[in-house]
Design a protein around this motif. Sequence first.
Motif, PDB file in Angstrom:
ATOM      1  N   SER A 186       0.811  -1.230   0.000  1.00 60.40           N
ATOM      2  CA  SER A 186       0.000   0.000   0.000  1.00 60.40           C
ATOM      3  C   SER A 186       0.841   1.276   0.000  1.00 60.40           C
ATOM      4  O   SER A 186       0.391   2.334   0.477  1.00 60.40           O
ATOM      5  N   SER A 187       2.068   1.221  -0.509  1.00 59.71           N
ATOM      6  CA  SER A 187       2.915   2.414  -0.579  1.00 59.71           C
ATOM      7  C   SER A 187       2.339   3.432  -1.562  1.00 59.71           C
ATOM      8  O   SER A 187       1.736   3.071  -2.573  1.00 59.71           O
ATOM      9  N   THR A 188       2.529   4.713  -1.237  1.00 58.99           N
ATOM     10  CA  THR A 188       2.111   5.792  -2.141  1.00 58.99           C
ATOM     11  C   THR A 188       3.265   6.786  -2.298  1.00 58.99           C
ATOM     12  O   THR A 188       4.176   6.820  -1.472  1.00 58.99           O
ATOM     13  N   TYR A 189       3.195   7.599  -3.355  1.00 65.93           N
ATOM     14  CA  TYR A 189       4.271   8.535  -3.659  1.00 65.93           C
ATOM     15  C   TYR A 189       3.736   9.948  -3.864  1.00 65.93           C
ATOM     16  O   TYR A 189       2.621  10.135  -4.365  1.00 65.93           O
ATOM     17  N   GLY A 190       4.532  10.916  -3.475  1.00 66.49           N
ATOM     18  CA  GLY A 190       4.238  12.310  -3.768  1.00 66.49           C
ATOM     19  C   GLY A 190       5.219  12.817  -4.815  1.00 66.49           C
ATOM     20  O   GLY A 190       5.805  12.057  -5.576  1.00 66.49           O
ATOM     21  N   ASP A 191       5.429  14.133  -4.818  1.00 67.62           N
ATOM     22  CA  ASP A 191       6.421  14.721  -5.708  1.00 67.62           C
ATOM     23  C   ASP A 191       6.974  15.983  -5.049  1.00 67.62           C
ATOM     24  O   ASP A 191       6.736  16.225  -3.872  1.00 67.62           O
ATOM     25  N   ASN A 192       7.695  16.762  -5.794  1.00 69.47           N
ATOM     26  CA  ASN A 192       8.312  17.960  -5.230  1.00 69.47           C
ATOM     27  C   ASN A 192       7.296  18.848  -4.501  1.00 69.47           C
ATOM     28  O   ASN A 192       7.616  19.454  -3.475  1.00 69.47           O
ATOM     29  N   ASN A 193       6.083  18.923  -5.019  1.00 66.80           N
ATOM     30  CA  ASN A 193       5.094  19.865  -4.496  1.00 66.80           C
ATOM     31  C   ASN A 193       3.949  19.200  -3.734  1.00 66.80           C
ATOM     32  O   ASN A 193       3.051  19.892  -3.253  1.00 66.80           O
ATOM     33  N   THR A 194       3.993  17.875  -3.611  1.00 66.46           N
ATOM     34  CA  THR A 194       2.871  17.140  -3.031  1.00 66.46           C
ATOM     35  C   THR A 194       3.366  16.097  -2.048  1.00 66.46           C
ATOM     36  O   THR A 194       4.354  15.401  -2.307  1.00 66.46           O
ATOM     37  N   SER A 195       2.677  15.969  -0.918  1.00 66.42           N
ATOM     38  CA  SER A 195       3.015  14.911   0.038  1.00 66.42           C
ATOM     39  C   SER A 195       2.470  13.576  -0.458  1.00 66.42           C
ATOM     40  O   SER A 195       1.565  13.528  -1.303  1.00 66.42           O
ATOM     41  N   ALA A 196       3.014  12.478   0.061  1.00 62.96           N
ATOM     42  CA  ALA A 196       2.526  11.144  -0.302  1.00 62.96           C
ATOM     43  C   ALA A 196       1.190  10.902   0.399  1.00 62.96           C
ATOM     44  O   ALA A 196       1.093  11.020   1.615  1.00 62.96           O
ATOM     45  N   PRO A 197       0.138  10.561  -0.342  1.00 64.69           N
ATOM     46  CA  PRO A 197      -1.198  10.429   0.255  1.00 64.69           C
ATOM     47  C   PRO A 197      -1.341   9.166   1.097  1.00 64.69           C
ATOM     48  O   PRO A 197      -0.547   8.236   0.995  1.00 64.69           O
ATOM     49  N   VAL A 198      -2.379   9.159   1.929  1.00 62.47           N
ATOM     50  CA  VAL A 198      -2.702   7.987   2.751  1.00 62.47           C
ATOM     51  C   VAL A 198      -3.464   6.979   1.897  1.00 62.47           C
ATOM     52  O   VAL A 198      -4.410   7.332   1.196  1.00 62.47           O
ATOM     53  N   ASN A 199      -3.034   5.711   1.964  1.00 60.25           N
ATOM     54  CA  ASN A 199      -3.752   4.620   1.311  1.00 60.25           C
ATOM     55  C   ASN A 199      -4.361   3.759   2.410  1.00 60.25           C
ATOM     56  O   ASN A 199      -3.638   3.104   3.158  1.00 60.25           O
ATOM     57  N   LYS A 200      -5.678   3.742   2.536  1.00 60.28           N
ATOM     58  CA  LYS A 200      -6.341   3.024   3.615  1.00 60.28           C
ATOM     59  C   LYS A 200      -6.604   1.559   3.284  1.00 60.28           C
ATOM     60  O   LYS A 200      -7.086   0.802   4.130  1.00 60.28           O
ATOM     61  N   ASP A 201      -6.293   1.148   2.065  1.00 60.62           N
ATOM     62  CA  ASP A 201      -6.449  -0.251   1.676  1.00 60.62           C
ATOM     63  C   ASP A 201      -5.291  -1.066   2.246  1.00 60.62           C
ATOM     64  O   ASP A 201      -4.131  -0.682   2.096  1.00 60.62           O
ATOM     65  N   ILE A 202      -5.578  -2.176   2.906  1.00 57.90           N
ATOM     66  CA  ILE A 202      -4.490  -2.957   3.510  1.00 57.90           C
ATOM     67  C   ILE A 202      -3.669  -3.712   2.468  1.00 57.90           C
ATOM     68  O   ILE A 202      -2.604  -4.222   2.775  1.00 57.90           O
ATOM     69  N   GLY A 203      -4.140  -3.791   1.232  1.00 60.04           N
ATOM     70  CA  GLY A 203      -3.342  -4.387   0.173  1.00 60.04           C
ATOM     71  C   GLY A 203      -3.581  -5.869  -0.023  1.00 60.04           C
ATOM     72  O   GLY A 203      -4.047  -6.586   0.872  1.00 60.04           O
ATOM     73  N   GLY A 204      -3.230  -6.340  -1.211  1.00 59.11           N
ATOM     74  CA  GLY A 204      -3.525  -7.710  -1.620  1.00 59.11           C
ATOM     75  C   GLY A 204      -2.865  -8.793  -0.800  1.00 59.11           C
ATOM     76  O   GLY A 204      -3.503  -9.797  -0.444  1.00 59.11           O
ATOM     77  N   SER A 205      -1.577  -8.626  -0.471  1.00 63.08           N
ATOM     78  CA  SER A 205      -0.880  -9.697   0.247  1.00 63.08           C
ATOM     79  C   SER A 205      -1.352  -9.803   1.695  1.00 63.08           C
ATOM     80  O   SER A 205      -1.374 -10.889   2.275  1.00 63.08           O
ATOM     81  N   CYS A 206      -1.764  -8.670   2.286  1.00 63.34           N
ATOM     82  CA  CYS A 206      -2.336  -8.709   3.638  1.00 63.34           C
ATOM     83  C   CYS A 206      -3.724  -9.339   3.627  1.00 63.34           C
ATOM     84  O   CYS A 206      -4.082 -10.118   4.524  1.00 63.34           O
ATOM     85  N   LYS A 207      -4.521  -8.997   2.618  1.00 64.95           N
ATOM     86  CA  LYS A 207      -5.854  -9.595   2.500  1.00 64.95           C
ATOM     87  C   LYS A 207      -5.752 -11.102   2.314  1.00 64.95           C
ATOM     88  O   LYS A 207      -6.535 -11.871   2.907  1.00 64.95           O
ATOM     89  N   LEU A 208      -4.820 -11.547   1.504  1.00 56.82           N
ATOM     90  CA  LEU A 208      -4.609 -12.978   1.290  1.00 56.82           C
ATOM     91  C   LEU A 208      -4.242 -13.669   2.595  1.00 56.82           C
ATOM     92  O   LEU A 208      -4.780 -14.734   2.932  1.00 56.82           O
ATOM     93  N   TRP A 209      -3.327 -13.046   3.354  1.00 53.41           N
ATOM     94  CA  TRP A 209      -2.905 -13.621   4.633  1.00 53.41           C
ATOM     95  C   TRP A 209      -4.086 -13.742   5.594  1.00 53.41           C
ATOM     96  O   TRP A 209      -4.264 -14.758   6.273  1.00 53.41           O
TER      97      TRP A 209
END
Length: 231
Positions: free
Chosen positions: A19-42
């Motif tokens: 669930s990693s996210t990225y920003g840029d020079n002018n933007t912070s990295a946003p919050v991703n509230k999804d726990i992601g595929g590998s966590c859901k599988l587990w």
Amino acid sequence: MHLTENDLVFVTNGSITESSTYGDNNTSAPVNKDIGGSCKLWKRLAQQDVSFGKPEKFCENIPKGNWVISGTITLTDDKVLPYIEKIIKKNLKSGTMVTSGPVTIKDCHWLYGFSISRQPHFKAQKENEVIVWVYGLFSDKRGNYVKKKITDCSGIELCEEWLYHIGIPESEIPSIAQNSAITIPCRMPYITSYFMPRALGDRPLVVPNGSVNLAFIGNFAETEKDTVFTT
């Protein structure tokens, strides 16, 4: 999918980069509230057998003040290099390892750190560029130069805080961060999960007891002589 006794199944149960996210020079990295595929599988697997571990210990029990933000700073000219070399006592462009591991800025409220590997770090890297990795271990405190929490910072602001702590004159910091660097923030919500306290059984064995053709791999499999995070 139907499996036979001759098939082998390797499961990545959770990941510290999920669930990693990225920003840029002018933007912070946003919050991703999804726990992601590998966590859901587990979680789905763990509902079937206790030997498959306790994913909720790692996927849902995240401290508020933990390390979640890191970033890459690409320096596009040589303005900053003398200040770095004064700290590390090494030529950044010698072709050898530069910092040989993280340099911790203990006076920074974020407990900021930086690391520089052998340059060029990437094959396509331009000759005038130097790549710096930065990270902050405290995400609930305001910075010394940038009066914000690291989680709210754009790439430029991450760079400004770093420049301040390595000794760049304050009058030059905004210009260098904007015109002589490209900084990409990365938010990794589970990057600290690997360091969480755990008991035997919280993580499944690589090959669970009784398993014939199923094995777990990755950060959350119980292995002998385990090394946390980095070897």
